[in-house]
Design an enzyme around this catalytic site. Structure first.
Site, short mmCIF file in Angstrom:
data_model
loop_
_atom_site.label_atom_id
_atom_site.label_comp_id
_atom_site.label_asym_id
_atom_site.label_seq_id
_atom_site.Cartn_x
_atom_site.Cartn_y
_atom_site.Cartn_z
N CYS A 1 0.84 -1.19 0.00
CA CYS A 1 0.00 0.00 0.00
C CYS A 1 0.89 1.25 0.00
O CYS A 1 2.05 1.18 0.38
CB CYS A 1 -0.88 0.03 1.23
SG CYS A 1 -1.87 -1.46 1.41
N ARG B 1 2.52 1.21 -5.93
CA ARG B 1 2.63 0.32 -4.78
C ARG B 1 1.35 -0.47 -4.53
O ARG B 1 1.35 -1.48 -3.83
CB ARG B 1 2.95 1.14 -3.52
CG ARG B 1 4.26 1.87 -3.58
CD ARG B 1 4.46 2.67 -2.32
NE ARG B 1 4.65 1.81 -1.18
CZ ARG B 1 5.82 1.44 -0.69
NH1 ARG B 1 6.93 1.85 -1.25
NH2 ARG B 1 5.90 0.65 0.36
N TRP C 1 -3.41 -2.12 -1.64
CA TRP C 1 -3.22 -3.44 -2.27
C TRP C 1 -3.82 -4.42 -1.27
O TRP C 1 -3.29 -4.62 -0.17
CB TRP C 1 -1.73 -3.71 -2.49
CG TRP C 1 -1.45 -4.99 -3.20
CD1 TRP C 1 -1.41 -5.20 -4.55
CD2 TRP C 1 -1.14 -6.27 -2.61
NE1 TRP C 1 -1.11 -6.51 -4.83
CE2 TRP C 1 -0.94 -7.19 -3.67
CE3 TRP C 1 -1.03 -6.73 -1.29
CZ2 TRP C 1 -0.62 -8.53 -3.44
CZ3 TRP C 1 -0.72 -8.06 -1.08
CH2 TRP C 1 -0.51 -8.95 -2.15
N ASN D 1 -0.19 0.38 6.13
CA ASN D 1 0.45 -0.55 5.18
C ASN D 1 1.03 -1.68 6.02
O ASN D 1 1.72 -1.43 7.00
CB ASN D 1 1.56 0.19 4.42
CG ASN D 1 2.36 -0.74 3.54
OD1 ASN D 1 1.89 -1.83 3.19
ND2 ASN D 1 3.56 -0.32 3.18
N GLY D 2 0.72 -2.92 5.68
CA GLY D 2 1.24 -4.06 6.44
C GLY D 2 0.11 -5.00 6.84
O GLY D 2 -0.98 -4.95 6.25
N GLU E 1 13.44 -15.28 -16.30
CA GLU E 1 13.06 -13.86 -16.21
C GLU E 1 12.15 -13.47 -17.38
O GLU E 1 11.18 -12.74 -17.21
CB GLU E 1 14.34 -13.00 -16.15
CG GLU E 1 14.12 -11.50 -16.14
CD GLU E 1 13.32 -10.97 -14.96
OE1 GLU E 1 13.02 -11.72 -14.03
OE2 GLU E 1 12.95 -9.78 -15.01
N LYS F 1 8.37 -12.03 -16.98
CA LYS F 1 7.93 -10.75 -17.56
C LYS F 1 6.65 -10.95 -18.35
O LYS F 1 5.72 -10.15 -18.25
CB LYS F 1 9.00 -10.16 -18.49
CG LYS F 1 10.22 -9.54 -17.89
CD LYS F 1 10.02 -8.30 -17.07
CE LYS F 1 9.65 -8.62 -15.66
NZ LYS F 1 10.64 -8.80 -14.68
N GLU G 1 3.56 -11.79 -15.98
CA GLU G 1 3.07 -10.78 -15.04
C GLU G 1 2.41 -9.59 -15.72
O GLU G 1 1.53 -8.97 -15.12
CB GLU G 1 4.14 -10.34 -14.04
CG GLU G 1 5.27 -9.52 -14.57
CD GLU G 1 6.28 -9.15 -13.48
OE1 GLU G 1 5.92 -9.06 -12.30
OE2 GLU G 1 7.44 -8.95 -13.84
N HIS H 1 12.38 -33.67 -20.45
CA HIS H 1 11.93 -34.41 -19.27
C HIS H 1 10.49 -34.06 -18.89
O HIS H 1 10.06 -34.34 -17.78
CB HIS H 1 12.87 -34.14 -18.09
CG HIS H 1 14.27 -34.62 -18.35
ND1 HIS H 1 14.61 -35.95 -18.45
CD2 HIS H 1 15.41 -33.93 -18.61
CE1 HIS H 1 15.90 -36.07 -18.71
NE2 HIS H 1 16.41 -34.84 -18.82
N LYS I 1 4.36 -3.15 -6.42
CA LYS I 1 5.80 -2.99 -6.68
C LYS I 1 6.65 -3.50 -5.52
O LYS I 1 7.66 -4.14 -5.72
CB LYS I 1 6.10 -1.52 -6.96
CG LYS I 1 7.55 -1.25 -7.33
CD LYS I 1 7.89 -1.82 -8.68
CE LYS I 1 9.34 -1.66 -9.04
NZ LYS I 1 9.72 -2.53 -10.16
O1 M6R Z 1 11.97 -5.26 -4.53
P1 M6R Z 1 12.43 -6.68 -4.72
O2 M6R Z 1 13.50 -6.79 -5.73
O3 M6R Z 1 12.81 -7.35 -3.43
O4 M6R Z 1 11.15 -7.43 -5.29
C1 M6R Z 1 11.17 -8.80 -5.52
C2 M6R Z 1 9.99 -9.21 -6.36
O5 M6R Z 1 8.80 -8.89 -5.71
C3 M6R Z 1 10.01 -8.53 -7.73
O6 M6R Z 1 11.19 -8.77 -8.42
C4 M6R Z 1 8.82 -9.02 -8.59
O7 M6R Z 1 8.98 -10.37 -8.91
C5 M6R Z 1 8.66 -8.17 -9.84
N1 M6R Z 1 7.27 -7.89 -10.08
C6 M6R Z 1 9.20 -8.81 -11.05
O8 M6R Z 1 9.01 -8.05 -12.20
#
Ligand code: M6R
Length: 614
Positions: A2, A27, A74, A100-101, A487, A491, A494, A510, A609
């Protein structure tokens, strides 16, 4: 997760709060709200949806007052809707709170409060906290700051909160534990509070990062006072922000993600600045220089992270093993923290986090620390919790990353890991002088080569258009390119919501090979290098099953070109640096597919984020 923003001063608070919420929207973006103190009335407006929905809900006249707070949510407890949106109000109606939390013991507190006559409107854990503060304030006859402190003593969990009290209109109370809060101190005695510095930087550069367990009281008359939950007075440490406002704008790009992809030649260069000196033939990382021997002598390195940072860690594994000959284990922080890991004083832990606030990574660090390991941090956000708790480490200097999908943070993390591995390798003698010079010269050329990859965007857009309606996608790579395959798949899923899997290319036979048919796009990183021939064989296996091959190849490659449906050429480089180039077309392809599918690229559904909850 949040986003929190608050203001107390002599200016109109509403535009400051709305602008701050827009900056924080990355966020969390399922609902938002604002509370303002206006002539003895505590006015709360909130609704489901984006900050723009809140603005429409409030109307063009805005809200009045010079003190207020805003929140973008969030969802954790309870679905995103108007009622669960923050701020939440106390039974008396006098208090408002944003959070937040997660309050872990909220159910027990709620039951107790219900026995005491409190009624609840929302499904949230947050509402419990505002009722608890209200209850304590009335039963103990204490002021709002003391009521907040007493309430927090009985709370288990993570929180960053701001509280306003209608009866004490000239102050704001803020507190944090395991969720970040920054306080901005303006030139005219005004105060700002926010989850991170992005809403503050346009108003002031003087900030105080609250520490865990601290409670700040901002008062129009007495300024800022900080004490901790044990009621000990603390002296706030004021520091200057290095952030620049233009870094928070889209700068002419349609999305932050696209801007951040295109920033990579600059951000990789910034990650190396002052650290890589090709003329002198040296790599120096200031933040770990004093602990260099610990790394050089390490029997084992443990790398901790989540998501994209974990993928960067996997690249680190290959780098440290090849260049520094140190065994490496890369762990999901969320798994590591709940095992009883075998880690001790001889271990070096590298924790990687863009935000520096990821709750799982933070908890994993604490665990490793408690077992005596030496911890280094690789963080992007300056002053973040992980950066502060690790003490030693290196910032990535990629600049603010606003797009939820991590792009430039990944390449900056890999760059820092590369520098670390080179530094240790040179000191240990696991790479000889001529190898070292060859490597650092090549590393120095990487930003320019990334720029060349970016020129392929029109071709990548063309490929994106062909595969934008795919239901699934497979990403394959070997060696250094295996983490890049992971990765690339992350991408795509997500931001475009297409199901995608990353695999070591040889593992395909496999199991995943069963998925391949003429509708399956298979992205293969097939650059020249150690496993080139093997990957070529894997491409043949896909082709034999009619899969569609989109291959990332080294410039001039004719072999893969003859087999693949599409090739994207990247400049030739040494194996350890391939990830810095090959990830870029995968970022771009995901971006363009997501845009073509009409997805919200910068704020994909269900994501946030910085993940400050478990
Ligand atoms: O801020 P951080 O690098 O610790 O975040 C880790 C993951 O939450 C972050 O990399 C997430 O997987 C991203 N959305 C990837 O694009």
């Amino acid at each position: 997760m949040c986003g929190i923003v608050a203001y107390l001063g002599d200016k109109d608070a509403y535009p400051i709060l709305i602008n701050g919420l827009r900056r924080l929207e990355y966020r969390g973006y399922d609902s938002s709200g604002v509370a303002m103190m206006d002539g003895g009335v505590l006015n709360i407006q909130k609704c489901q949806g984006k900050v723009s929905d809140l603005e429409a809900h409030v109307g063009s006249q805005g809200m009045k007052g010079t003190a207020g707070m805003g929140h973008t949510r969030w969802a954790t407890h309870g679905p995103p809707n108007d009622i669960n949106a923050h701020p939440h109000r106390s039974t008396s109606g006098d208090l408002a709170l944003i959070h937040n939390g997660i309050i872990e013991n909220y159910a027990a507190i709620k039951e107790e409060l219900m026995h005491r006559g409190h009624t609840f409107k929302s499904d949230t854990d947050t509402e419990v906290l505002v009722h608890l503060i209200d209850d304590i304030q009335r039963s103990e006859g204490v002021d709002i700051a003391e009521a907040v402190r007493l309430a927090l003593v009985s709370v288990v969990g993570a929180y960053a909160i701001v509280v306003m009290d209608r009866k004490e209109p000239d102050l704001l109370v803020a507190a944090r534990k395991s969720s970040p809060l920054v306080i901005g101190i303006g030139d005219h005695g005004d105060h700002f509070v926010a989850s991170d510095a992005t809403p503050i930087v346009e108003h002031t550069k003087n900030v105080v990062y609250l520490e865990d367990g601290e409670i700040a009281v901002m008062d129009r008359v007495n300024g800022l006072k900080v004490r901790n939950i044990k009621n000990q007075v603390k002296t706030p440490f004021i520091q200057e922000l290095e952030m620049h406002l233009e870094a928070l704008e889209k700068g002419g790009y349609d999305h932050f993600m696209l801007k951040e992809i295109h920033e990579q030649p600059r951000s990789i260069r910034d990650s190396m600045r002052g650290r890589l000196n090709v003329t002198k033939g040296e790599v120096v990382l200031g933040g770990i220089k004093d602990h260099e021997q610990k790394l050089v002598n390490a029997k084992r390195i443990l790398i901790l992270g989540c998501g994209t940072s974990w993928h960067a860690g996997l690249v680190g594994e290959y780098l440290f093993e090849e260049l520094a000959r140190i065994p490496v284990e890369v762990e999901y922080a969320s798994e590591f923290r709940y095992r009883n890991p075998i880690v001790g004083e001889d271990d070096v832990v590298i924790a990687i986090s863009q935000s520096g606030e990821t709750a799982d990574t933070m908890a994993a660090i604490e665990l490793a620390k408690s077992k005596g390991a030496t911890i280094f941090g690789i963080c992007n956000v300056v002053g973040s919790s992980i950066a502060r708790v690790t003490g030693a480490g290196s910032y990535t200097h990629a600049g603010p990353e606003i797009g939820v999908a991590s792009t430039k943070a990944f390449t900056a993390q890999v760059t820092v890991l590369t520098l670390m591995a080179l530094m240790i390798g040179q000191r240990k003698g696991t790479i000889n002088s001529s190898q070292f010079h060859r490597l650092i010269h090549e590393l120095d050329s990487i930003p320019d080569k990334v720029q060349q990859v970016l020129l392929k965007e029109p071709q990548i857009q063309y490929i994106a258009d062909i595969y934008k309606d795919a239901g699934n996608a497979l990403y394959l790579g070997r060696g250094y390119s295996f983490p890049v395959a992971l990765e690339g798949a992350l991408k795509l899923k997500e931001i475009s919501y297409i199901h995608a899997e990353g695999y070591p290319a040889a593992e395909m036979k496999h199991g995943p090979i069963a998925l391949i048919d003429e509708a399956m796009p298979v992205f293969v990183i097939a650059t020249k290098g150690a496993s080139y021939e093997k990957v070529v064989s894997n491409i043949q296996e896909v082709k034999a099953r009619k899969g569609k091959i989109i291959a990332i190849v080294t410039e001039g490659d004719q072999v893969v070109k003859g087999m693949a449906d599409h090739v994207i050429e990247i400049p030739d480089t040494l194996d350890p640096f391939v990830p810095l180039l090959s990830v870029v077309p995968l970022q771009l392809i995901s971006y363009h597919i997501a845009v073509m599918r009409g997805c919200n690229v910068d704020q994909p559904r269900n994501l946030a984020k910085s993940v400050t909850v478990e």
